[in-house]
Design a protein around this motif. Structure first.
Motif, PDB file in Angstrom:
ATOM      1  N   VAL A   1       0.835  -1.215   0.000  1.00 47.61           N
ATOM      2  CA  VAL A   1       0.000   0.000   0.000  1.00 47.61           C
ATOM      3  C   VAL A   1       0.864   1.258   0.000  1.00 47.61           C
ATOM      4  CG1 VAL A   1      -0.336   0.399   2.501  1.00 47.61           C
ATOM      5  CG2 VAL A   1      -2.187   0.901   0.877  1.00 47.61           C
ATOM      6  N   LEU A   2       2.029   1.191   0.630  1.00 45.00           N
ATOM      7  CA  LEU A   2       2.921   2.354   0.637  1.00 45.00           C
ATOM      8  C   LEU A   2       3.656   2.501  -0.695  1.00 45.00           C
ATOM      9  CD1 LEU A   2       4.350   2.097   4.263  1.00 45.00           C
ATOM     10  CD2 LEU A   2       2.688   3.753   3.394  1.00 45.00           C
ATOM     11  N   ALA A   3       3.922   1.388  -1.361  1.00 44.21           N
ATOM     12  CA  ALA A   3       4.632   1.445  -2.641  1.00 44.21           C
ATOM     13  C   ALA A   3       3.706   1.792  -3.804  1.00 44.21           C
ATOM     14  CB  ALA A   3       5.314   0.107  -2.917  1.00 44.21           C
ATOM     15  N   GLU A   4       2.455   1.402  -3.715  1.00 42.74           N
ATOM     16  CA  GLU A   4       1.550   1.505  -4.864  1.00 42.74           C
ATOM     17  C   GLU A   4       0.517   2.615  -4.758  1.00 42.74           C
ATOM     18  OE1 GLU A   4       0.014  -2.446  -5.782  1.00 42.74           O
ATOM     19  OE2 GLU A   4       1.920  -3.319  -5.092  1.00 42.74           O
ATOM     20  N   THR A   5       0.477   3.304  -3.631  1.00 40.31           N
ATOM     21  CA  THR A   5      -0.457   4.421  -3.468  1.00 40.31           C
ATOM     22  C   THR A   5       0.259   5.587  -2.800  1.00 40.31           C
ATOM     23  OG1 THR A   5      -1.272   3.957  -1.207  1.00 40.31           O
ATOM     24  CG2 THR A   5      -2.271   2.706  -3.023  1.00 40.31           C
ATOM     25  N   ASP A   6      -0.447   6.701  -2.685  1.00 42.13           N
ATOM     26  CA  ASP A   6       0.106   7.876  -2.004  1.00 42.13           C
ATOM     27  C   ASP A   6      -0.348   7.955  -0.550  1.00 42.13           C
ATOM     28  OD1 ASP A   6       1.498   8.817  -4.244  1.00 42.13           O
ATOM     29  OD2 ASP A   6      -0.281   9.802  -5.035  1.00 42.13           O
ATOM     30  N   THR A   7      -0.516   6.809   0.069  1.00 42.15           N
ATOM     31  CA  THR A   7      -0.922   6.748   1.472  1.00 42.15           C
ATOM     32  C   THR A   7       0.042   7.549   2.348  1.00 42.15           C
ATOM     33  OG1 THR A   7      -2.033   4.607   1.283  1.00 42.15           O
ATOM     34  CG2 THR A   7      -1.171   5.188   3.446  1.00 42.15           C
ATOM     35  N   ASP A   8      -0.520   8.325   3.260  1.00 42.66           N
ATOM     36  CA  ASP A   8       0.278   9.133   4.190  1.00 42.66           C
ATOM     37  C   ASP A   8       0.813   8.246   5.301  1.00 42.66           C
ATOM     38  OD1 ASP A   8       1.376  10.934   5.939  1.00 42.66           O
ATOM     39  OD2 ASP A   8      -0.506  11.991   6.390  1.00 42.66           O
ATOM     40  N   VAL A   9       2.090   7.942   5.246  1.00 44.97           N
ATOM     41  CA  VAL A   9       2.686   7.027   6.221  1.00 44.97           C
ATOM     42  C   VAL A   9       2.659   7.595   7.635  1.00 44.97           C
ATOM     43  CG1 VAL A   9       5.071   7.854   5.958  1.00 44.97           C
ATOM     44  CG2 VAL A   9       4.656   5.460   6.570  1.00 44.97           C
ATOM     45  N   ASP A  10       2.554   8.923   7.764  1.00 44.01           N
ATOM     46  CA  ASP A  10       2.548   9.548   9.092  1.00 44.01           C
ATOM     47  C   ASP A  10       1.159  10.046   9.514  1.00 44.01           C
ATOM     48  OD1 ASP A  10       5.235   9.195   9.841  1.00 44.01           O
ATOM     49  OD2 ASP A  10       5.871  10.951   8.699  1.00 44.01           O
ATOM     50  N   HIS A  11       0.105   9.510   8.898  1.00 44.59           N
ATOM     51  CA  HIS A  11      -1.251   9.902   9.300  1.00 44.59           C
ATOM     52  C   HIS A  11      -1.454   9.601  10.790  1.00 44.59           C
ATOM     53  CE1 HIS A  11      -5.642  10.455   8.963  1.00 44.59           C
ATOM     54  NE2 HIS A  11      -5.700   9.442   9.817  1.00 44.59           N
ATOM     55  N   VAL A  12      -2.085  10.527  11.486  1.00 46.95           N
ATOM     56  CA  VAL A  12      -2.338  10.381  12.929  1.00 46.95           C
ATOM     57  C   VAL A  12      -3.828  10.139  13.150  1.00 46.95           C
ATOM     58  CG1 VAL A  12      -2.158  11.487  15.187  1.00 46.95           C
ATOM     59  CG2 VAL A  12      -0.407  11.915  13.444  1.00 46.95           C
ATOM     60  N   ASN A  13      -4.169   9.077  13.880  1.00 47.64           N
ATOM     61  CA  ASN A  13      -5.574   8.785  14.142  1.00 47.64           C
ATOM     62  C   ASN A  13      -6.070   9.507  15.408  1.00 47.64           C
ATOM     63  OD1 ASN A  13      -4.714   7.274  16.369  1.00 47.64           O
ATOM     64  ND2 ASN A  13      -5.084   5.303  15.411  1.00 47.64           N
ATOM     65  N   ARG A  14      -7.311   9.236  15.775  1.00 47.84           N
ATOM     66  CA  ARG A  14      -7.907   9.948  16.913  1.00 47.84           C
ATOM     67  C   ARG A  14      -7.246   9.608  18.247  1.00 47.84           C
ATOM     68  NH1 ARG A  14     -13.055   8.456  14.501  1.00 47.84           N
ATOM     69  NH2 ARG A  14     -13.765  10.157  13.167  1.00 47.84           N
ATOM     70  N   LEU A  15      -6.538   8.502  18.279  1.00 48.10           N
ATOM     71  CA  LEU A  15      -5.820   8.118  19.496  1.00 48.10           C
ATOM     72  C   LEU A  15      -4.472   8.817  19.592  1.00 48.10           C
ATOM     73  CD1 LEU A  15      -6.533   4.278  19.354  1.00 48.10           C
ATOM     74  CD2 LEU A  15      -7.718   5.990  20.739  1.00 48.10           C
ATOM     75  N   GLY A  16      -4.117   9.534  18.525  1.00 45.35           N
ATOM     76  CA  GLY A  16      -2.833  10.217  18.494  1.00 45.35           C
ATOM     77  C   GLY A  16      -1.712   9.317  18.021  1.00 45.35           C
ATOM     78  N   TRP A  17      -2.077   8.241  17.316  1.00 47.54           N
ATOM     79  CA  TRP A  17      -1.091   7.255  16.884  1.00 47.54           C
ATOM     80  C   TRP A  17      -0.924   7.236  15.373  1.00 47.54           C
ATOM     81  CZ3 TRP A  17      -3.411   2.605  20.057  1.00 47.54           C
ATOM     82  CH2 TRP A  17      -3.247   2.859  21.424  1.00 47.54           C
ATOM     83  N   THR A  18       0.322   7.129  14.928  1.00 52.94           N
ATOM     84  CA  THR A  18       0.645   6.851  13.536  1.00 52.94           C
ATOM     85  C   THR A  18       0.707   5.330  13.361  1.00 52.94           C
ATOM     86  OG1 THR A  18       3.009   6.808  14.029  1.00 52.94           O
ATOM     87  CG2 THR A  18       2.055   8.946  13.363  1.00 52.94           C
ATOM     88  N   ALA A  19       0.905   4.881  12.132  1.00 50.53           N
ATOM     89  CA  ALA A  19       1.080   3.449  11.887  1.00 50.53           C
ATOM     90  C   ALA A  19       2.289   2.922  12.652  1.00 50.53           C
ATOM     91  CB  ALA A  19       1.250   3.194  10.391  1.00 50.53           C
ATOM     92  N   LEU A  20       3.356   3.715  12.710  1.00 47.69           N
ATOM     93  CA  LEU A  20       4.564   3.309  13.425  1.00 47.69           C
ATOM     94  C   LEU A  20       4.285   3.132  14.909  1.00 47.69           C
ATOM     95  CD1 LEU A  20       7.587   2.741  13.081  1.00 47.69           C
ATOM     96  CD2 LEU A  20       8.011   5.177  13.440  1.00 47.69           C
ATOM     97  N   LEU A  21       3.601   4.095  15.496  1.00 47.97           N
ATOM     98  CA  LEU A  21       3.260   3.996  16.916  1.00 47.97           C
ATOM     99  C   LEU A  21       2.353   2.794  17.170  1.00 47.97           C
ATOM    100  CD1 LEU A  21       2.776   7.779  17.635  1.00 47.97           C
ATOM    101  CD2 LEU A  21       4.201   6.268  19.043  1.00 47.97           C
TER     102      LEU A  21
END
Length: 204
Positions: free
Chosen positions: A124-144
């Motif tokens: 999904v990161l290679a084939e789209t422009d997905t924001d790898v650092d998007h922050v959700n309502r919990l204050g978490w990114t995918a990395l977190l």
């Protein structure tokens, strides 16, 4: 709007992955977006059950890959939950809204990272422009999320490696100001903590 017999047949066929029945229901006048009792469209039911061929038929017919149900799930968003790369690719021609969020304020890469779906995260990161650092309502990114809700094992280490390679910022903290490395250290995830420490140093 009430559901016709053709609508019900389409909902059932999509869930079962019966492409012939999907085509037949459409030919008999089924709407593309009838909803089941949970607000799920045929395409969402197909996505949840990983019925890729049925999804391709529906997408080709113009089904909405962004239609959300009562829980704010959409066909595209649930691919991050199931981790199905094949379904993700089947939905791409439908023009998924990469900024659409689920009930937690997250995009598909976040639950995929939590669940350790390495191949999906990479694709999904290679084939789209997905924001790898998007922050959700919990204050978490995918990395977190990979660190906080992961188990620290090899699979989640690979997720962290993929996220970092895609440009994820290791210094972004959660809502309490705690970084992914600090979470990893607190949980005893030595391998992940080392990866994150090196990533932080590389950005200085």
């Amino acid at each position: 709007m009430s559901r016709t017999a053709a609508d019900l047949a389409l909902l059932d066929a999509a869930h079962r992955g019966d492409t012939d029945a999907v085509r037949a229901a459409l030919a008999h006048g089924a709407r593309l977006e009838p909803r089941d009792d949970s607000g799920r469209t045929p395409l969402l039911r197909a996505a949840l059950a990983d019925r890729v061929d049925a999804a391709r038929v529906l997408v080709a017919a113009g089904a909405d890959v962004n239609a959300q149900d009562d829980r704010q799930d959409s066909p595209w968003l649930v691919t991050g939950v199931t981790g199905s790369v094949a379904m993700m690719r089947a939905l791409l021609p439908g023009g998924p809204d990469l900024t659409l969020t689920n009930r937690f304020g997250g995009i598909s890469v976040i639950p995929a990272s939590e669940r350790g779906h390495v191949d999906y995260v990479r694709a999904v990161l290679a084939e789209t422009d997905t924001d790898v650092d998007h922050v959700n309502r919990l204050g978490w990114t995918a990395l977190l999320e990979a660190v906080i809700l992961g188990d620290g094992g090899r699979t989640h280490q690979e997720v962290v490696e993929v996220l970092l390679a895609a440009g994820a910022d290791p210094a972004l903290p959660d809502g309490d100001g705690v970084t992914a490395r600090e979470h990893a250290e607190r949980r005893g995830f030595t391998g992940i903590a080392t990866l994150l420490r090196h990533a932080e140093a590389a950005r200085r």
